[in-house]
Design a protein around this motif. Structure first.
Motif, PDB file in Angstrom:
ATOM      1  N   ALA A 293      11.511  -9.844  77.560  1.00 46.37           N
ATOM      2  CA  ALA A 293      12.304 -11.033  77.867  1.00 46.37           C
ATOM      3  C   ALA A 293      11.585 -12.268  77.352  1.00 46.37           C
ATOM      4  O   ALA A 293      10.390 -12.453  77.624  1.00 46.37           O
ATOM      5  N   ASP A 294      12.279 -13.098  76.629  1.00 51.50           N
ATOM      6  CA  ASP A 294      11.711 -14.336  76.123  1.00 51.50           C
ATOM      7  C   ASP A 294      11.667 -15.359  77.253  1.00 51.50           C
ATOM      8  O   ASP A 294      12.692 -15.910  77.635  1.00 51.50           O
TER       9      ASP A 294
ATOM     10  N   SER B 199      11.684  -2.969  76.830  1.00 52.53           N
ATOM     11  CA  SER B 199      12.455  -4.169  77.147  1.00 52.53           C
ATOM     12  C   SER B 199      11.520  -5.371  77.260  1.00 52.53           C
ATOM     13  O   SER B 199      10.512  -5.318  77.968  1.00 52.53           O
TER      14      SER B 199
ATOM     15  N   TRP C  89       7.095 -13.631  75.002  1.00 51.26           N
ATOM     16  CA  TRP C  89       7.509 -12.344  75.548  1.00 51.26           C
ATOM     17  C   TRP C  89       6.900 -12.084  76.921  1.00 51.26           C
ATOM     18  O   TRP C  89       5.717 -12.290  77.148  1.00 51.26           O
TER      19      TRP C  89
ATOM     20  N   ASN D 240      19.481  -9.660  72.791  1.00 49.27           N
ATOM     21  CA  ASN D 240      19.252 -10.223  74.115  1.00 49.27           C
ATOM     22  C   ASN D 240      20.508 -10.186  74.974  1.00 49.27           C
ATOM     23  O   ASN D 240      21.559 -10.706  74.598  1.00 49.27           O
TER      24      ASN D 240
ATOM     25  N   LYS E 160       7.568 -15.769  69.996  1.00 51.94           N
ATOM     26  CA  LYS E 160       8.340 -15.629  71.228  1.00 51.94           C
ATOM     27  C   LYS E 160       7.396 -15.659  72.439  1.00 51.94           C
ATOM     28  O   LYS E 160       6.221 -15.299  72.331  1.00 51.94           O
TER      29      LYS E 160
ATOM     30  N   VAL F  70      17.228  -9.203  78.371  1.00 48.87           N
ATOM     31  CA  VAL F  70      16.143  -8.615  77.586  1.00 48.87           C
ATOM     32  C   VAL F  70      16.633  -8.202  76.206  1.00 48.87           C
ATOM     33  O   VAL F  70      17.828  -8.016  75.979  1.00 48.87           O
ATOM     34  N   VAL F  71      15.674  -8.057  75.287  1.00 52.17           N
ATOM     35  CA  VAL F  71      15.924  -7.334  74.050  1.00 52.17           C
ATOM     36  C   VAL F  71      15.323  -5.948  74.232  1.00 52.17           C
ATOM     37  O   VAL F  71      14.340  -5.767  74.958  1.00 52.17           O
TER      38      VAL F  71
END
Length: 708
Positions: free
Chosen positions: A149-150, A147, A129, A177, A127, A156-157
């Motif tokens: 974010a890709d 948190s 990230w 996500n 990813k 976010v995940v």
């Protein structure tokens, strides 16, 4: 958390008529045709600008400046006796999330322990990230909700992380996500506002429902805490920790500047007595601290007030306390509560001040903290277990110093940066321009000593959403194209920071003066600063570049169309451009409190006068703009930038285009991307502001291939 207000019922009106949009296909974010056009535009601009003399050297210097290890290790948060920091450098472009003891950090010799290597994590998981923050469980601060974010999106995940073990918790809390708002609701529960499926989002694309999720149970069984309606901007929670006690609130957003705030008491929601446009700041001694945005109960807009939460929860009418009243030239920018002190960062004629507030039997007492005059002050973090604040002080020509501040004693330098450039030959001053309606508009100007004008000038402005623009060290200005400002001044040009209306430089009234139908005031202020530069022979017409991001991108897009006679270059970052469709693209609906609703004819009557996309005209001698954005920007849709480029190309107007694949609304996922963009912009400015005619020297390759 975005603040909101209960919406007034509007009469049923016909929507503003939509003209056929030949460029609507460019709104398909990952559409093959749109991506092919973006790549072509990118290549056109890169071919021209990377061939500029000294491009590689400029890019390498920008990268060296941005990735230099000699940087302030800014505390992101202070959790109990631990300081947390995200460190980014050349070896760690995405960052190391790390921890140090409060004592070691305050001594200036932190003993760091790496918790997460974001670059390594992304590589291991396949990813891209980008760090988006962490919320840790108080008062033990042993578990955190991290948190990521890709590619840098706002979505976010979320994963639970164990601080002591420095690893993610197997079987712990995890959310997929989405644009998620999450807070701890005790040791083993969370408040979660996220995408729960069909009907759970607002028209702005944010969560409409908050639920309480108990550990060990499926998210689907979580109980509803509160919800809004589809036309709201968003809902969410905030949990304030005061001396080991948690004070949670539920916020139902109605528009960008107004919220219905309720205290969460068990399974009850109890409305706050504050007006809906007040900004909730923090809690101290069981008292909610808030900042007024409009007059209330005899108190002026901008006043800091407080009330006892226990009284509200018990059903009593609370006594409203006045905490701090700023002067007409002041604005409260930051507020944070420590153990027994409320720290307030003020702007005083756009110069930073720090005040420590304590509550006594006779009321709230303010103690100004002595810091360098005529500087920018940033309140970085506050300790909750001590009366200690970490504050960064800097100026355009003065490198940052991080101070540890304790009330009643001189501030102590924790970390000071060496000078990154020779400022001895430079000067900075604050001036005031007179806008069209007579308003005094402050601006800062940096240039070499003894330089005789007119010279090219780069003017940066924003003018919206209460966001003040304060002068920071020239090396790195994230919303001002990195070190480009430094490069311009070193070259003998001028850099200008304009404090136009719409921001928060002078409190609520300064912002409200450019709201909705008053937007033209912000544009007039920018024109006034440019005209003042010409009047004082600092610069000259067509040798002035203007720069802005996001709302600032809208600002400069309007400016280039209204006054092409003034500006010779325009830097538009992640811009809002199609104001007829902005409320239907990405998070655009959340900003109608700022701009108005284009689907309401009365609102479109004033929005349509300035919307850049609808006002592009053939035969105008527009300056050739540098437009940049990101494919992964899920806040301001990249279609704005793309469609504006296409519209300009149809009229034969030259433009330069740069769309990063990653980076989200920041338009760059790491410092390498920021350095590349800085070099492109620097080459663009040199090209467009040279004394020779840019219209004849610049190739036509940057035009749109509208026949695709």
């Amino acid at each position: 958390m975005i603040q909101l207000r209960a919406a007034l019922l509007l009469p049923l009106l016909a929507a503003a008529p939509l003209a056929p949009d030949r460029h609507a296909w460019l709104e398909e974010i990952e559409g093959p045709r749109a991506i092919a056009q973006v790549k072509e535009w990118n290549a056109d601009a890169a071919k021209i600008l990377t061939a500029s003399p000294g491009f590689a050297a400029t890019r390498d210097r920008a990268r060296a400046l941005l990735e230099d290890d000699q940087r302030i290790a800014t505390p992101n948060t202070v959790n109990g006796e631990t300081v947390l920091n995200l460190w980014q450098d050349g070896k760690n472009p995405r960052g190391l999330w790390r921890a140090a003891s409060l004592d070691s950090f305050a001594s200036g010799k932190p003993a760091w322990r790496v918790l997460i290597d974001v670059d390594a994590l992304g590589k291991a998981e396949g990813k891209s990230w980008v760090w988006k923050g962490a919320d840790c469980r108080a008062p033990r601060y042993d578990r955190c909700l991290v948190s990521l974010a890709d590619g840098g999106t706002d979505a976010v995940v979320v994963r639970e992380f164990d601080i002591a073990a420095a690893k993610f918790v197997e079987g712990g809390f995890a959310l997929p996500n989405a644009k998620t708002n999450v807070d701890w609701a005790g040791d083993d529960a969370l408040y979660v506002a996220t995408d729960y499926g069909a009907g759970s989002l607002t028209t702005s694309g944010y969560a409409r429902i908050v639920k309480r999720w108990q550990r060990g149970t499926p998210l689907a069984s979580a109980t509803v805490v509160g919800e809004g309606i589809e036309k709201d901007v968003r809902v969410g929670t905030r949990v304030f920790n005061d001396g080991g006690t948690a004070y949670p609130v539920f916020e139902r957003g109605v528009d960008f500047f107004n919220s219905e705030v309720s205290h969460i008491a068990g399974d009850r929601l109890i409305r706050s007595p504050l007006p809906t446009d007040a900004e909730i700041e923090d809690v101290l001694d069981g008292r909610m601290i808030a900042r007024l945005q409009s007059p209330w109960q005899g108190r002026a807009a901008g006043t800091l007030v407080a009330y006892a939460i226990a009284d509200v929860v018990a059903g009593k009418a609370p006594v409203i306390e006045t905490v701090l009243v700023p002067t007409a030239r002041q604005s409260i920018e930051q507020v944070a509560a420590g153990k027994g002190v409320v720290w307030v960062k003020l702007l005083d004629d756009v110069s930073g001040k720090l005040v420590a507030l304590t509550r006594t039997a006779s009321g709230w007492q303010a103690a100004p903290q002595p810091l360098a005059a005529n500087s920018t002050v940033q309140l970085n973090a506050v300790a909750g277990v001590r009366d200690l604040a970490f504050v960064t002080v800097e100026g355009m020509l003065t490198p940052p110093t991080l101070y540890a501040v304790v009330p009643g004693v001189p501030a102590r330098a924790v970390q000071s940066l060496p000078a990154r450039f020779d400022a001895s030959a430079m000067t900075v001053e604050q001036r005031f321009a007179k806008s069209k309606d007579g308003t005094r508009v402050p601006y800062f100007i940096v240039r070499k000593k003894g330089v005789r004008g007119p010279v090219p000038a780069l003017v940066h402005a924003y003018g919206g959403f209460r966001a003040a623009q304060t002068p920071t060290y020239l090396v790195e200005q994230p919303y001002r194209a990195g070190p480009v400002a430094l490069f311009q001044v070193e070259r003998g040009n001028a850099f200008v920071l304009a404090n136009i209306r719409g921001g928060g430089e002078y409190g609520p009234a300064w912002h409200q003066a450019a709201l909705r139908e008053k937007r033209q005031n912000a544009f007039d202020d920018l024109h006034a600063v440019a005209e003042d530069l010409i009047r004082t022979k600092v610069s000259a017409a067509k040798r002035i570049a203007i720069s802005g991001r996001s709302n600032g991108g809208l600002l400069v897009g309007v400016a280039m169309e209204q006054r092409p006679d003034l500006y010779g270059a325009v830097i538009m970052g992640s811009p809002l451009i199609d104001m007829q469709r902005y409320s239907k693209l990405s998070a655009g609906a959340s900003w109608m409190g700022e701009y108005g609703n284009p689907d309401v004819p009365a609102d479109w009557a004033f929005i349509g006068k300035y919307s850049p996309y609808q006002n592009v005209q053939a035969g105008k001698n527009y300056p050739a703009p540098f437009i940049y954005t990101s494919t992964k920007d899920d806040r301001v849709h990249p279609g704005h930038a793309r469609k504006f480029a296409a519209a300009l190309g149809e009229t034969g107007t030259r433009f330069y285009y740069d769309e990063a694949i990653e980076g989200g609304h920041a338009a760059g996922a790491d410092r390498l991307a920021d350095a590349q963009r800085a070099a492109l912009i620097d080459a663009y400015l040199t090209r467009e502001l040279s004394s020779s005619s840019a219209s004849t020297s610049a190739p036509q390759a940057a035009r749109v291939r509208s026949s695709r």
